[in-house]
Scaffold this motif. Structure first.
Motif, PDB file in Angstrom:
ATOM      1  N   LEU A   1       0.821  -1.208   0.000  1.00 18.40           N
ATOM      2  CA  LEU A   1       0.000   0.000   0.000  1.00 18.40           C
ATOM      3  C   LEU A   1       0.856   1.259   0.000  1.00 18.40           C
ATOM      4  O   LEU A   1       0.539   2.238  -0.704  1.00 18.40           O
ATOM      5  CB  LEU A   1      -0.928  -0.003   1.219  1.00 18.40           C
ATOM      6  CG  LEU A   1      -2.040  -1.042   1.232  1.00 18.40           C
ATOM      7  CD1 LEU A   1      -2.861  -0.923   2.506  1.00 18.40           C
ATOM      8  CD2 LEU A   1      -2.940  -0.909   0.014  1.00 18.40           C
ATOM      9  N   GLU A   2       1.936   1.259   0.765  1.00 21.19           N
ATOM     10  CA  GLU A   2       2.811   2.432   0.794  1.00 21.19           C
ATOM     11  C   GLU A   2       3.510   2.622  -0.552  1.00 21.19           C
ATOM     12  O   GLU A   2       3.693   3.747  -1.010  1.00 21.19           O
ATOM     13  CB  GLU A   2       3.840   2.285   1.914  1.00 21.19           C
ATOM     14  CG  GLU A   2       3.257   2.433   3.303  1.00 21.19           C
ATOM     15  CD  GLU A   2       2.589   3.783   3.499  1.00 21.19           C
ATOM     16  OE1 GLU A   2       3.292   4.812   3.487  1.00 21.19           O
ATOM     17  OE2 GLU A   2       1.355   3.811   3.673  1.00 21.19           O
ATOM     18  N   GLY A   3       3.899   1.530  -1.179  1.00 18.14           N
ATOM     19  CA  GLY A   3       4.505   1.638  -2.504  1.00 18.14           C
ATOM     20  C   GLY A   3       3.526   2.188  -3.523  1.00 18.14           C
ATOM     21  O   GLY A   3       3.894   2.997  -4.384  1.00 18.14           O
ATOM     22  N   GLN A   4       2.253   1.761  -3.428  1.00 21.84           N
ATOM     23  CA  GLN A   4       1.231   2.282  -4.330  1.00 21.84           C
ATOM     24  C   GLN A   4       0.997   3.772  -4.095  1.00 21.84           C
ATOM     25  O   GLN A   4       0.796   4.541  -5.040  1.00 21.84           O
ATOM     26  CB  GLN A   4      -0.079   1.520  -4.124  1.00 21.84           C
ATOM     27  CG  GLN A   4      -0.055   0.096  -4.643  1.00 21.84           C
ATOM     28  CD  GLN A   4      -0.015   0.026  -6.160  1.00 21.84           C
ATOM     29  OE1 GLN A   4       1.045  -0.123  -6.761  1.00 21.84           O
ATOM     30  NE2 GLN A   4      -1.162   0.137  -6.786  1.00 21.84           N
ATOM     31  N   LYS A   5       1.039   4.185  -2.833  1.00 18.88           N
ATOM     32  CA  LYS A   5       0.829   5.605  -2.536  1.00 18.88           C
ATOM     33  C   LYS A   5       1.958   6.446  -3.109  1.00 18.88           C
ATOM     34  O   LYS A   5       1.717   7.518  -3.693  1.00 18.88           O
ATOM     35  CB  LYS A   5       0.745   5.821  -1.013  1.00 18.88           C
ATOM     36  CG  LYS A   5       0.399   7.258  -0.642  1.00 18.88           C
ATOM     37  CD  LYS A   5       0.194   7.411   0.847  1.00 18.88           C
ATOM     38  CE  LYS A   5       1.499   7.470   1.593  1.00 18.88           C
ATOM     39  NZ  LYS A   5       1.330   7.827   3.010  1.00 18.88           N
ATOM     40  N   VAL A   6       3.193   5.970  -2.970  1.00 16.73           N
ATOM     41  CA  VAL A   6       4.326   6.694  -3.547  1.00 16.73           C
ATOM     42  C   VAL A   6       4.175   6.789  -5.064  1.00 16.73           C
ATOM     43  O   VAL A   6       4.414   7.847  -5.663  1.00 16.73           O
ATOM     44  CB  VAL A   6       5.654   5.991  -3.173  1.00 16.73           C
ATOM     45  CG1 VAL A   6       6.811   6.567  -3.977  1.00 16.73           C
ATOM     46  CG2 VAL A   6       5.933   6.148  -1.681  1.00 16.73           C
ATOM     47  N   SER A   7       3.747   5.716  -5.689  1.00 19.68           N
ATOM     48  CA  SER A   7       3.578   5.728  -7.143  1.00 19.68           C
ATOM     49  C   SER A   7       2.469   6.679  -7.566  1.00 19.68           C
ATOM     50  O   SER A   7       2.577   7.336  -8.610  1.00 19.68           O
ATOM     51  CB  SER A   7       3.263   4.313  -7.644  1.00 19.68           C
ATOM     52  OG  SER A   7       4.342   3.434  -7.395  1.00 19.68           O
ATOM     53  N   ARG A   8       1.398   6.762  -6.775  1.00 19.57           N
ATOM     54  CA  ARG A   8       0.311   7.667  -7.131  1.00 19.57           C
ATOM     55  C   ARG A   8       0.757   9.113  -7.114  1.00 19.57           C
ATOM     56  O   ARG A   8       0.297   9.927  -7.913  1.00 19.57           O
ATOM     57  CB  ARG A   8      -0.871   7.475  -6.180  1.00 19.57           C
ATOM     58  CG  ARG A   8      -1.682   6.225  -6.436  1.00 19.57           C
ATOM     59  CD  ARG A   8      -3.044   6.309  -5.776  1.00 19.57           C
ATOM     60  NE  ARG A   8      -2.952   6.440  -4.339  1.00 19.57           N
ATOM     61  CZ  ARG A   8      -2.923   5.426  -3.492  1.00 19.57           C
ATOM     62  NH1 ARG A   8      -2.965   4.188  -3.965  1.00 19.57           N
ATOM     63  NH2 ARG A   8      -2.859   5.614  -2.196  1.00 19.57           N
ATOM     64  N   PHE A   9       1.641   9.436  -6.177  1.00 17.43           N
ATOM     65  CA  PHE A   9       2.119  10.814  -6.076  1.00 17.43           C
ATOM     66  C   PHE A   9       3.249  11.096  -7.056  1.00 17.43           C
ATOM     67  O   PHE A   9       3.249  12.129  -7.725  1.00 17.43           O
ATOM     68  CB  PHE A   9       2.597  11.107  -4.652  1.00 17.43           C
ATOM     69  CG  PHE A   9       1.504  11.504  -3.715  1.00 17.43           C
ATOM     70  CD1 PHE A   9       1.105  12.830  -3.609  1.00 17.43           C
ATOM     71  CD2 PHE A   9       0.871  10.565  -2.922  1.00 17.43           C
ATOM     72  CE1 PHE A   9       0.096  13.200  -2.736  1.00 17.43           C
ATOM     73  CE2 PHE A   9      -0.144  10.924  -2.047  1.00 17.43           C
ATOM     74  CZ  PHE A   9      -0.536  12.251  -1.954  1.00 17.43           C
ATOM     75  N   GLU A  10       4.229  10.198  -7.127  1.00 13.59           N
ATOM     76  CA  GLU A  10       5.461  10.487  -7.863  1.00 13.59           C
ATOM     77  C   GLU A  10       5.488   9.908  -9.272  1.00 13.59           C
ATOM     78  O   GLU A  10       6.349  10.275 -10.063  1.00 13.59           O
ATOM     79  CB  GLU A  10       6.659   9.959  -7.059  1.00 13.59           C
ATOM     80  CG  GLU A  10       6.763  10.599  -5.674  1.00 13.59           C
ATOM     81  CD  GLU A  10       8.002  10.163  -4.917  1.00 13.59           C
ATOM     82  OE1 GLU A  10       8.762   9.325  -5.454  1.00 13.59           O
ATOM     83  OE2 GLU A  10       8.217  10.656  -3.796  1.00 13.59           O
ATOM     84  N   GLY A  11       4.548   9.020  -9.594  1.00 14.31           N
ATOM     85  CA  GLY A  11       4.506   8.450 -10.921  1.00 14.31           C
ATOM     86  C   GLY A  11       5.364   7.204 -11.051  1.00 14.31           C
ATOM     87  O   GLY A  11       6.156   6.875 -10.164  1.00 14.31           O
ATOM     88  N   VAL A  12       5.191   6.506 -12.166  1.00 14.17           N
ATOM     89  CA  VAL A  12       5.970   5.312 -12.471  1.00 14.17           C
ATOM     90  C   VAL A  12       6.611   5.499 -13.850  1.00 14.17           C
ATOM     91  O   VAL A  12       6.057   6.182 -14.709  1.00 14.17           O
ATOM     92  CB  VAL A  12       5.087   4.045 -12.456  1.00 14.17           C
ATOM     93  CG1 VAL A  12       4.555   3.776 -11.071  1.00 14.17           C
ATOM     94  CG2 VAL A  12       3.924   4.190 -13.436  1.00 14.17           C
ATOM     95  N   PRO A  13       7.779   4.900 -14.075  1.00 18.09           N
ATOM     96  CA  PRO A  13       8.441   5.074 -15.376  1.00 18.09           C
ATOM     97  C   PRO A  13       7.589   4.539 -16.519  1.00 18.09           C
ATOM     98  O   PRO A  13       6.890   3.530 -16.383  1.00 18.09           O
ATOM     99  CB  PRO A  13       9.744   4.274 -15.219  1.00 18.09           C
ATOM    100  CG  PRO A  13       9.959   4.179 -13.746  1.00 18.09           C
ATOM    101  CD  PRO A  13       8.597   4.115 -13.131  1.00 18.09           C
ATOM    102  N   LEU A  14       7.663   5.211 -17.645  1.00 16.74           N
ATOM    103  CA  LEU A  14       6.953   4.794 -18.844  1.00 16.74           C
ATOM    104  C   LEU A  14       7.872   3.941 -19.725  1.00 16.74           C
ATOM    105  O   LEU A  14       9.017   4.321 -19.960  1.00 16.74           O
ATOM    106  CB  LEU A  14       6.475   6.006 -19.640  1.00 16.74           C
ATOM    107  CG  LEU A  14       5.297   6.799 -19.067  1.00 16.74           C
ATOM    108  CD1 LEU A  14       5.154   8.116 -19.806  1.00 16.74           C
ATOM    109  CD2 LEU A  14       4.017   6.013 -19.153  1.00 16.74           C
ATOM    110  N   SER A  15       7.357   2.838 -20.187  1.00 13.36           N
ATOM    111  CA  SER A  15       8.113   2.031 -21.137  1.00 13.36           C
ATOM    112  C   SER A  15       7.918   2.604 -22.540  1.00 13.36           C
ATOM    113  O   SER A  15       7.051   3.448 -22.784  1.00 13.36           O
ATOM    114  CB  SER A  15       7.645   0.579 -21.097  1.00 13.36           C
ATOM    115  OG  SER A  15       6.304   0.479 -21.555  1.00 13.36           O
TER     116      SER A  15
END
Length: 328
Positions: A278-292
């Motif tokens: 859940l914490e990893g998902q929250k970080v991704s929601r705020f900071e984004g994830v790399p685009l392939s």
């Protein structure tokens, strides 16, 4: 009427395909949605970033299976796949035995200590005990290392303890104060004015600059403690389980103790892992994830076709009350 002859200023009729400016690329039914997301929810961030798009389930499944195959063909991937299959197989078998799913094994009675059912339950439990030892004892050195740094921070009041943990778990743990750092601060750009309390140890474990231009809030301390203690207690529970399973024979061993320890060990580890997820998902929601490259091509293609994508993690329509809150 074909899309090639259709006036771009006229609305498309239901089921009519759209075409890009470079060719008559038909849009799948998945893309022909009746939703008309507002520009605010689909527009890129100020720096141009857009979250990865959602793919049709067939395309997503095909891609995930290909990714799994690449993982499976590695030594560690093969090991963990076989390990997981064993846990599922033996765990399912003992569940069926406990539910009396094999009446033919109940002689003279189902609960007789020497019945085939009770013998297979014992063999199954012994195998599962060995399987549970793999993560409980294999990861024990790293779990107690994390506990050492946590106690160093909590008891000795040394900030470097928490900074060490932030370097180890930089995928989900964010230090207090990092939410106020400039968005260009990263492992290769730590200026002298950045407080040491905001920098993990080692410095190269500093999180990358947020792709969205917004940093995630700091991780609450109780969550850090819960994750670390849950993993440590999983190892402790496994030690007790091994002591009972291997130190006592099946005639004298209390059955309730085995079931209790197995349940506690599994639930504690699952709870700690779920909090990390859940914490990893929250970080991704705020900071984004790399685009392939595949994501970038899909976004560019769909932009030409006029197919909108919600600019959030998962490409999901936000609930009305949560539109302005990325954490919900």
């Amino acid at each position: 009427m074909t899309s090639a002859n259709h006036d771009e200023n006229q609305p498309l009729s239901p089921g009519e395909p759209r075409a890009s400016d470079v060719g008559a690329t038909r849009v799948t039914p998945f893309e022909q949605t009746t939703l008309t997301p507002s520009q605010e929810l689909t527009a890129p961030f100020e720096n141009g970033y857009h979250f990865p798009p959602k793919y049709p389930w067939k395309e997503a499944t095909k891609y995930e299976l290909a990714a799994f195959w690449r993982f499976f063909t590695t030594p560690m991937g093969f090991f963990w796949t076989i390990y997981g299959l064993n846990v599922v197989a033996w765990g399912g078998m003992i569940f069926l035995l406990l539910c009396n799913a094999a009446p033919a094994m109940c002689y003279p009675t189902c609960d007789h200590i020497d019945s085939p059912r009770r013998k297979w339950i014992e063999w199954d439990a012994q195998i599962l005990t060995w399987l549970f030892c793999v993560p409980a004892f294999g990861f024990a050195p790293w779990r107690f290392r994390d506990l050492y740094y946590l106690l160093k921070y909590r008891i000795l009041r040394k900030p470097e303890g928490l900074r060490r943990l932030a370097g180890i778990h930089n995928g989900w743990l964010r230090l207090p104060g990092t939410q106020d750092l400039p968005v260009d601060i990263g492992p290769n750009n730590i200026t002298a004015d950045v407080p040491l309390s905001c920098v993990p140890i080692p410095e190269k474990k500093m999180p990358q600059p947020p792709l969205t231009g917004t940093r995630a809030p700091p991780t609450k301390m109780w969550k850090v403690e819960f994750v670390i203690w849950s993993m440590v207690w999983n190892t402790f529970a496994q030690c007790c389980l091994c002591g009972i399973m291997w130190g006592m024979n099946r005639y004298d061993r209390p059955s309730w103790a085995t079931g209790f320890l197995v349940a506690i060990a599994c639930l504690i580890a699952m709870a700690g892992g779920y909090v990390m997820f859940l914490e990893g998902q929250k970080v991704s929601r705020f900071e984004g994830v790399p685009l392939s490259e595949r994501d970038q091509e899909r976004l560019a293609r769909d932009k030409e076709l006029g197919v909108p994508h919600y600019n959030n993690l998962g490409d999901k329509k936000p609930k009305e009350k949560n539109k302005g809150d990325p954490e919900k």
